[in-house]
Scaffold this motif. Structure first.
Motif, mmCIF file in Angstrom:
data_model
loop_
_atom_site.group_PDB
_atom_site.id
_atom_site.type_symbol
_atom_site.label_atom_id
_atom_site.label_comp_id
_atom_site.label_asym_id
_atom_site.label_seq_id
_atom_site.Cartn_x
_atom_site.Cartn_y
_atom_site.Cartn_z
ATOM 1 N N LEU A 155 0.826 -1.199 0.000
ATOM 2 C CA LEU A 155 0.000 0.000 0.000
ATOM 3 C C LEU A 155 0.861 1.250 0.000
ATOM 4 C CD1 LEU A 155 -2.801 -0.905 2.561
ATOM 5 C CD2 LEU A 155 -3.161 -0.267 0.177
ATOM 6 N N LYS A 156 0.404 2.259 -0.744
ATOM 7 C CA LYS A 156 1.034 3.574 -0.725
ATOM 8 C C LYS A 156 -0.041 4.589 -0.350
ATOM 9 C CE LYS A 156 4.146 4.724 -3.723
ATOM 10 N NZ LYS A 156 4.829 5.102 -4.993
ATOM 11 N N LEU A 157 0.237 5.369 0.699
ATOM 12 C CA LEU A 157 -0.722 6.339 1.229
ATOM 13 C C LEU A 157 -0.135 7.738 1.125
ATOM 14 C CD1 LEU A 157 -3.380 6.931 2.814
ATOM 15 C CD2 LEU A 157 -2.072 6.533 4.913
ATOM 16 N N ASP A 158 -0.945 8.674 0.594
ATOM 17 C CA ASP A 158 -0.500 10.055 0.432
ATOM 18 C C ASP A 158 -1.646 10.992 0.813
ATOM 19 O OD1 ASP A 158 1.107 12.158 -0.101
ATOM 20 O OD2 ASP A 158 1.040 11.980 -2.283
ATOM 21 N N PHE A 159 -1.298 12.256 1.102
ATOM 22 C CA PHE A 159 -2.286 13.252 1.512
ATOM 23 C C PHE A 159 -2.265 14.404 0.518
ATOM 24 C CE2 PHE A 159 -1.114 10.895 5.253
ATOM 25 C CZ PHE A 159 -2.330 10.646 5.876
ATOM 26 N N THR A 196 1.466 20.278 8.829
ATOM 27 C CA THR A 196 2.534 19.916 7.907
ATOM 28 C C THR A 196 2.156 18.644 7.158
ATOM 29 O OG1 THR A 196 4.192 20.877 9.380
ATOM 30 C CG2 THR A 196 4.975 19.324 7.695
ATOM 31 N N PHE A 197 2.292 18.671 5.838
ATOM 32 C CA PHE A 197 1.930 17.506 5.043
ATOM 33 C C PHE A 197 2.844 16.324 5.371
ATOM 34 C CE2 PHE A 197 -0.621 20.218 2.393
ATOM 35 C CZ PHE A 197 -1.582 19.361 1.908
ATOM 36 N N PRO A 198 2.272 15.167 5.711
ATOM 37 C CA PRO A 198 3.116 13.981 5.949
ATOM 38 C C PRO A 198 3.756 13.494 4.662
ATOM 39 C CG PRO A 198 0.905 13.727 6.897
ATOM 40 C CD PRO A 198 0.859 14.903 5.985
ATOM 41 N N ASP A 199 4.861 12.783 4.802
ATOM 42 C CA ASP A 199 5.484 12.152 3.644
ATOM 43 C C ASP A 199 4.647 10.967 3.183
ATOM 44 O OD1 ASP A 199 7.612 13.935 3.744
ATOM 45 O OD2 ASP A 199 8.737 12.663 5.146
ATOM 46 N N ILE A 200 4.951 10.493 2.003
ATOM 47 C CA ILE A 200 4.261 9.319 1.475
ATOM 48 C C ILE A 200 4.567 8.114 2.360
ATOM 49 C CG2 ILE A 200 4.069 7.747 -0.491
ATOM 50 C CD1 ILE A 200 4.682 10.101 -2.305
ATOM 51 N N ILE A 201 3.542 7.345 2.681
ATOM 52 C CA ILE A 201 3.670 6.191 3.565
ATOM 53 C C ILE A 201 3.543 4.917 2.746
ATOM 54 C CG2 ILE A 201 2.680 4.997 5.565
ATOM 55 C CD1 ILE A 201 1.551 7.710 6.434
ATOM 56 N N GLU A 202 4.465 3.995 2.941
ATOM 57 C CA GLU A 202 4.415 2.698 2.282
ATOM 58 C C GLU A 202 4.364 1.597 3.338
ATOM 59 O OE1 GLU A 202 7.510 2.136 -0.518
ATOM 60 O OE2 GLU A 202 6.892 3.783 -1.837
ATOM 61 N N SER A 203 3.537 0.625 3.104
ATOM 62 C CA SER A 203 3.383 -0.479 4.055
ATOM 63 C C SER A 203 4.419 -1.563 3.769
ATOM 64 C CB SER A 203 1.974 -1.057 3.957
ATOM 65 O OG SER A 203 1.772 -1.673 2.691
ATOM 66 N N SER A 204 4.611 -2.439 4.745
ATOM 67 C CA SER A 204 5.489 -3.602 4.553
ATOM 68 C C SER A 204 4.682 -4.870 4.302
ATOM 69 C CB SER A 204 6.375 -3.797 5.788
ATOM 70 O OG SER A 204 5.585 -4.054 6.938
ATOM 71 N N SER A 205 3.357 -4.748 4.344
ATOM 72 C CA SER A 205 2.480 -5.875 4.048
ATOM 73 C C SER A 205 1.289 -5.348 3.249
ATOM 74 C CB SER A 205 2.017 -6.559 5.343
ATOM 75 O OG SER A 205 1.203 -5.691 6.106
ATOM 76 N N ARG A 206 0.251 -6.123 3.191
ATOM 77 C CA ARG A 206 -0.926 -5.711 2.421
ATOM 78 C C ARG A 206 -1.836 -4.764 3.198
ATOM 79 N NH1 ARG A 206 -4.325 -10.620 0.840
ATOM 80 N NH2 ARG A 206 -5.611 -8.927 0.029
ATOM 81 N N TYR A 207 -1.527 -4.470 4.444
ATOM 82 C CA TYR A 207 -2.486 -3.761 5.283
ATOM 83 C C TYR A 207 -1.868 -2.520 5.936
ATOM 84 C CZ TYR A 207 -4.847 -8.281 4.946
ATOM 85 O OH TYR A 207 -5.429 -9.430 4.484
ATOM 86 N N LEU A 208 -2.748 -1.531 6.159
ATOM 87 C CA LEU A 208 -2.458 -0.375 6.989
ATOM 88 C C LEU A 208 -3.683 -0.130 7.863
ATOM 89 C CD1 LEU A 208 -0.700 2.249 4.667
ATOM 90 C CD2 LEU A 208 0.321 1.028 6.595
ATOM 91 N N TRP A 209 -3.450 0.019 9.156
ATOM 92 C CA TRP A 209 -4.539 0.282 10.106
ATOM 93 C C TRP A 209 -4.437 1.727 10.549
ATOM 94 C CZ3 TRP A 209 -5.199 1.816 15.167
ATOM 95 C CH2 TRP A 209 -6.419 1.506 15.766
ATOM 96 N N GLY A 222 -9.015 19.330 8.624
ATOM 97 C CA GLY A 222 -8.944 17.922 8.249
ATOM 98 C C GLY A 222 -8.007 17.660 7.098
ATOM 99 N N PHE A 223 -8.310 16.632 6.292
ATOM 100 C CA PHE A 223 -7.393 16.200 5.232
ATOM 101 C C PHE A 223 -8.142 15.387 4.181
ATOM 102 C CE2 PHE A 223 -7.327 13.071 8.650
ATOM 103 C CZ PHE A 223 -7.634 11.913 7.973
ATOM 104 N N THR A 224 -7.460 15.210 3.081
ATOM 105 C CA THR A 224 -7.869 14.274 2.037
ATOM 106 C C THR A 224 -6.723 13.304 1.820
ATOM 107 O OG1 THR A 224 -9.299 15.878 0.927
ATOM 108 C CG2 THR A 224 -8.524 14.014 -0.388
ATOM 109 N N ALA A 225 -7.015 12.019 1.830
ATOM 110 C CA ALA A 225 -5.984 10.990 1.682
ATOM 111 C C ALA A 225 -6.297 10.135 0.462
ATOM 112 C CB ALA A 225 -5.902 10.125 2.930
ATOM 113 N N VAL A 226 -5.256 9.741 -0.251
ATOM 114 C CA VAL A 226 -5.389 8.845 -1.396
ATOM 115 C C VAL A 226 -4.481 7.642 -1.160
ATOM 116 C CG1 VAL A 226 -6.009 10.664 -3.033
ATOM 117 C CG2 VAL A 226 -3.610 10.110 -2.658
ATOM 118 N N TYR A 227 -4.929 6.484 -1.629
ATOM 119 C CA TYR A 227 -4.150 5.256 -1.454
ATOM 120 C C TYR A 227 -4.255 4.411 -2.711
ATOM 121 C CZ TYR A 227 -8.737 3.218 -0.462
ATOM 122 O OH TYR A 227 -10.046 2.827 -0.548
ATOM 123 N N GLU A 228 -3.261 3.568 -2.909
ATOM 124 C CA GLU A 228 -3.247 2.676 -4.066
ATOM 125 C C GLU A 228 -2.388 1.459 -3.762
ATOM 126 O OE1 GLU A 228 -1.315 4.327 -7.463
ATOM 127 O OE2 GLU A 228 0.157 5.438 -6.262
#
Length: 510
Positions: A155-159, A196-209, A222-228
């Motif tokens: 997973l890749k998570l961005d804001f 402050t905008f967080p950096d792009i987050i990458e998981s080490s497995s198939r899941y992010l909680w 608040g925020f808007t988050a996108v994932y792929e």
């Protein structure tokens, strides 16, 4: 001349008044836009977010939310240039330190509807938002979300667009928590707050909680988050472990390490991975759960990094952890609701750790309930303000806290002769008793037979002597007969005395 001067002054005053009105209109319009969170946070978007912002700054769509939703109407209200609407909207807010403090009560709407933007979002576009987006997130709210990638992917998570949460040291007030896994107890990856905008987050497995939480005072935009889903980097390989989840329900049941799927154990052994299994116990709503450990054997006791058992209720995040057992014993656990999670972890060098526990569903008998603190007809009273199902009485398992369901009153029902004879110590006693009794019987019969044979031989001798004596009397004279009679009488008296006084070996049987 006076008329010209008066006309010139009137025109100047009119222009001045008009300029003041225009300035007031601009100020009110800017305040209205800023109150909707479209102020500095939108105008200062980092360069890497500008293309996304220019392309997707239109009104967000929520999966399953109609276009006439309240949030959409608010968005249109904030976007309008009507001064009266802008003013009425600003009057509902209070500004504090760059954030908006809401006068509304967080309980006006249900928490589920507020969390919908975060927990559901827009799966088709791979987006989710802060609660109540595009409005400011509400206070006193907590939402959780689990992101799952496609099989074999990460997973890749961005804001995007904006990120505005109340700032505090160590992010203790309002925050977004991200954990690398599918549970709230997995490794903490990041905890965000501020603007402050967080950096792009990458998981080490198939899941992010993920978990979003706000306190009771200050709200942000608040925020808007996108994932792929993305493939691992070249040369990397994602090794997916099969899930180890066991579900239990009903009014009682056993949680045992022997129930773990053997294929899962083989897989963890081949890959030298730890055993990490989760039992989920779900009973009737309104009831609670008692968990009693019958056996608890950790291969490396007191090493809480190698092997342990965690108890969670009602969720699996860190704040919901009830107990952690990593020593030699485990106490009784009582849940506060109808859901209990039991996590068993054993590292590769502590695989021989085992445990066995019994769960029982019970209902608290309270004085103010419909039964006035009494158990129902289909329930058993444990004598401690707890009621369990009637069918659990005298079933061989100790379901009550003080064991009233399996005490002496169960003996007539469970203590049958067949069950008693099956016990090991009873069998041993019976065998020894039978051997002793058989030996005594054999000795008695042997002595009886020997005594009969001995007496029979004496009777035969006496019968022979008497017969010989009778024959001799017929052949001999009278004097001889008298002498012989005395001899025979003496012999018979001697034999009789022997019969009346047996030997020491036969006295027992006379």
């Amino acid at each position: 001349m006076l008329a010209v001067w008066y006309h010139t002054k009137s025109v100047g005053s009119g222009i001045q008044v008009t300029s003041h009105l225009v300035a007031a209109f601009v100020v009110i319009l800017v305040c209205g836009i800023f109150a909707q969170g479209k102020g500095s946070s939108d105008l200062m978007i980092p360069p890497r977010h500008r293309p996304y912002f220019e392309r997707k700054h239109s009104q967000p769509q929520y999966a399953g939310v109609p276009t006439n939703d309240v949030r959409n109407s608010l968005y249109r209200e904030a976007s309008t240039k009507d001064v009266s609407q802008a003013v009425s909207f600003v009057d509902k807010k209070l500004f504090y330190n760059g954030h908006v403090m809401s006068r509304r009560n967080a309980m006006d709407d249900s928490e589920a509807s507020k969390c919908k933007a975060f927990e559901v979002g827009n799966p088709e576009r791979g987006e989710f938002y802060s609660p109540s987006y595009p409005d400011n997130y509400p206070n006193n709210i907590e939402c959780t979300k689990l992101l799952e990638a496609e099989p074999g992917h990460l997973l890749k998570l961005d804001f995007r667009n904006k990120f505005d949460l109340e700032y505090s040291k160590n992010c203790t007030y309002d925050f977004l928590e991200v954990r690398d896994g599918q549970h709230g107890y997995d490794q903490l990856k990041h905890k965000f707050c501020g603007n402050t905008f967080p950096d792009i987050i990458e998981s080490s497995s198939r899941y992010l909680w993920l978990r979003f939480k706000s306190d009771d005072s200050i709200e942000g935009a608040g925020f808007t988050a996108v994932y792929e889903s993305v493939l691992p980097e070249p040369g990397g390989k994602l090794v997916e472990m099969p899930a180890c989840k066991i579900y239990s329900d009903g009014y009682e049941g056993w949680l045992n390490t022997s129930y773990i799927n053997p294929s899962y154990l083989d897989k963890t052994s081949q890959l030298t991975r730890p055993i990490d299994c989760m039992w989920t116990v779900n009973v009737t709503e309104g009831w609670k759960i008692q968990l009693v450990f019958k056996t608890f054997n950790l291969f490396k006791p007191n090493d809480c990094q190698k092997n342990f058992v965690d108890i969670f209720s009602p969720t699996t995040d860190v704040k919901s952890r009830v107990k952690t057992f990593c020593g030699a014993i485990a106490d009784v656990v009582n849940s506060e609701n109808n859901i209990l999670y039991v996590r068993f972890f054993a590292d590769s060098d502590a695989r021989n750790s085992t445990f066995s526990s019994l769960f029982t569903a019970y209902r608290e008998a309270k004085k103010n309930d419909e039964n006035d603190g009494r158990c129902k007809s289909d329930e058993f009273d444990c004598q401690d303000e707890r009621c369990i199902k009637k069918e659990l009485e005298c079933n061989g398992n100790e379901n009550c806290r003080f064991r009233w369901d399996d005490d002496e009153h169960c003996i007539p029902q469970t203590g049958t002769l067949a069950e008693t004879l099956k016990k090991d110590h009873v069998i041993i006693i019976l065998v020894i008793f039978c051997l002793i009794l058989s030996g005594m019987c054999f000795t008695f019969l042997f002595n009886c037979v020997r005594k009969l044979i001995h007496d029979h031989s004496i009777i035969q001798v006496e019968h022979t002597l008497f017969r010989n004596h009778t024959a001799s009397q017929r052949r001999r004279p009278q004097s001889t007969l008298a002498s012989n009679d005395a001899t025979v009488i003496h012999l018979l008296e001697s034999r009789s005395s022997r019969l009346r006084m047996p030997s020491t070996n036969h006295r027992l049987f006379m």
